[in-house]
Design an enzyme around this catalytic site. Sequence first.
Site, short mmCIF file in Angstrom:
data_model
loop_
_atom_site.label_atom_id
_atom_site.label_comp_id
_atom_site.label_asym_id
_atom_site.label_seq_id
_atom_site.Cartn_x
_atom_site.Cartn_y
_atom_site.Cartn_z
CG ASP A 32 -2.11 0.88 1.09
OD1 ASP A 32 -2.36 1.39 -0.02
OD2 ASP A 32 -2.81 1.10 2.11
N GLY A 33 0.34 2.31 -0.61
CA GLY A 33 1.01 3.61 -0.55
C GLY A 33 1.59 4.10 -1.87
CG ASN A 34 2.03 1.48 -5.20
OD1 ASN A 34 2.89 1.28 -4.35
ND2 ASN A 34 1.58 0.54 -6.01
CD1 TRP B 246 7.37 6.43 -2.70
CD2 TRP B 246 6.98 6.83 -4.88
NE1 TRP B 246 8.58 6.44 -3.35
CE2 TRP B 246 8.37 6.67 -4.69
CE3 TRP B 246 6.50 7.08 -6.17
CZ2 TRP B 246 9.28 6.76 -5.73
CZ3 TRP B 246 7.42 7.17 -7.21
CH2 TRP B 246 8.78 7.02 -6.99
NE ARG C 113 -4.38 6.79 -7.01
CZ ARG C 113 -4.19 6.51 -5.71
NH1 ARG C 113 -3.98 7.47 -4.85
NH2 ARG C 113 -4.28 5.27 -5.28
CG HIS D 103 -0.16 2.09 -9.35
ND1 HIS D 103 -0.36 1.71 -8.04
CD2 HIS D 103 -1.26 2.81 -9.70
CE1 HIS D 103 -1.52 2.20 -7.62
NE2 HIS D 103 -2.09 2.88 -8.61
CB SER E 291 -8.71 -5.30 -3.32
OG SER E 291 -9.40 -4.08 -3.55
NE ARG F 175 -7.45 1.94 -5.69
CZ ARG F 175 -6.27 2.04 -5.10
NH1 ARG F 175 -5.23 2.45 -5.79
NH2 ARG F 175 -6.12 1.73 -3.83
CG LEU G 124 9.51 -17.30 -3.86
CD1 LEU G 124 9.55 -17.18 -2.35
CD2 LEU G 124 9.86 -15.97 -4.50
NE ARG H 39 -3.00 -1.53 4.31
CZ ARG H 39 -4.25 -1.61 3.89
NH1 ARG H 39 -5.04 -2.53 4.37
NH2 ARG H 39 -4.71 -0.76 2.99
#
Length: 240
Positions: A25-27, A30, A38, A42, A70, A76, A136, A188
């Site tokens: 979260d926070g893109n 930033w 925005r 991303h 999500s 958005r 992984l 988070r």
Amino acid sequence: MQETPMDRREASGNKIPSHVAIIMDGNGRWAKRRGFPRLVGHHAGVRAVERTVRAANDLGIRTLSLYAFSSENWKRPENEVTGLMGLFRLYIRSKIDALLAEGARIRFAGKIDGLPADIQQIVRDAEQRTAGQKGLQLVICLNYGGRQELLDAMNRAAAAGEAFPLDEETLRKYLYLPDIPDPDLIIRTSGEMRLSNFWLWQSAYSEFYFTDKLWPDFGPEDLAQALEAYSGRERRYGSV
Ligand code: IPE
Ligand code: IPE
Ligand code: MG
């Protein structure tokens, strides 16, 4: 002999979580702080994903799940949603070769059939091509919502003729990825302290780690710090 992530994991003496889940979260903030749209945030977020995947691999984490979009993010502005879809298209396709080379496996959790048709194809292709790999396990939560997952699971269990009342084991079979372990640690970024519909069933006994860092600023040191905090936690699962 070459040191493997597993050797490092044992040598460190710390409890390494098997499954680390991240709410990236926070893109937007930033980008805003820098006076950019925005979407620039991303794009910077993708670079943080690359750093974090590499670090998770080096630290011996077996499963890393990343909340990328999500089921509520469709609310958005249209240009942001379109931009994010474009980023997923590019990123997933361009990552497959590197994942193959590293022995990593990529999987997706979410309502994949609700995504644009070409992304559905890219997702299936990425899953198939990396399916047998033992390194992984990278899980991308795309068009994911915990409530949606639980509803889907219950409806699919009913449609399959499972006996009601359901038990936990039966319900779990109908989750998006029934075979992955529950997240041991959920991180988070950006100072928000909520789950936002992430891993609702699976987070029942997860440990949480919050950081004020915005996602595009997140890196290997932050992951190491989260793991350090985790290693000091005492998990009781309702026992004493
Ligand atoms: C997280 O960053 C990325 C996605 C939800 C796709 P945000 O876009 O939510 O960034 P903020 O929370 O607005 O800063
Ligand atoms: C959660 O972040 C979803 C992802 C990181 C993909 P949001 O930014 O959408 O969450 P809220 O709206 O602040 O709860
Ligand atoms: Mg946000």
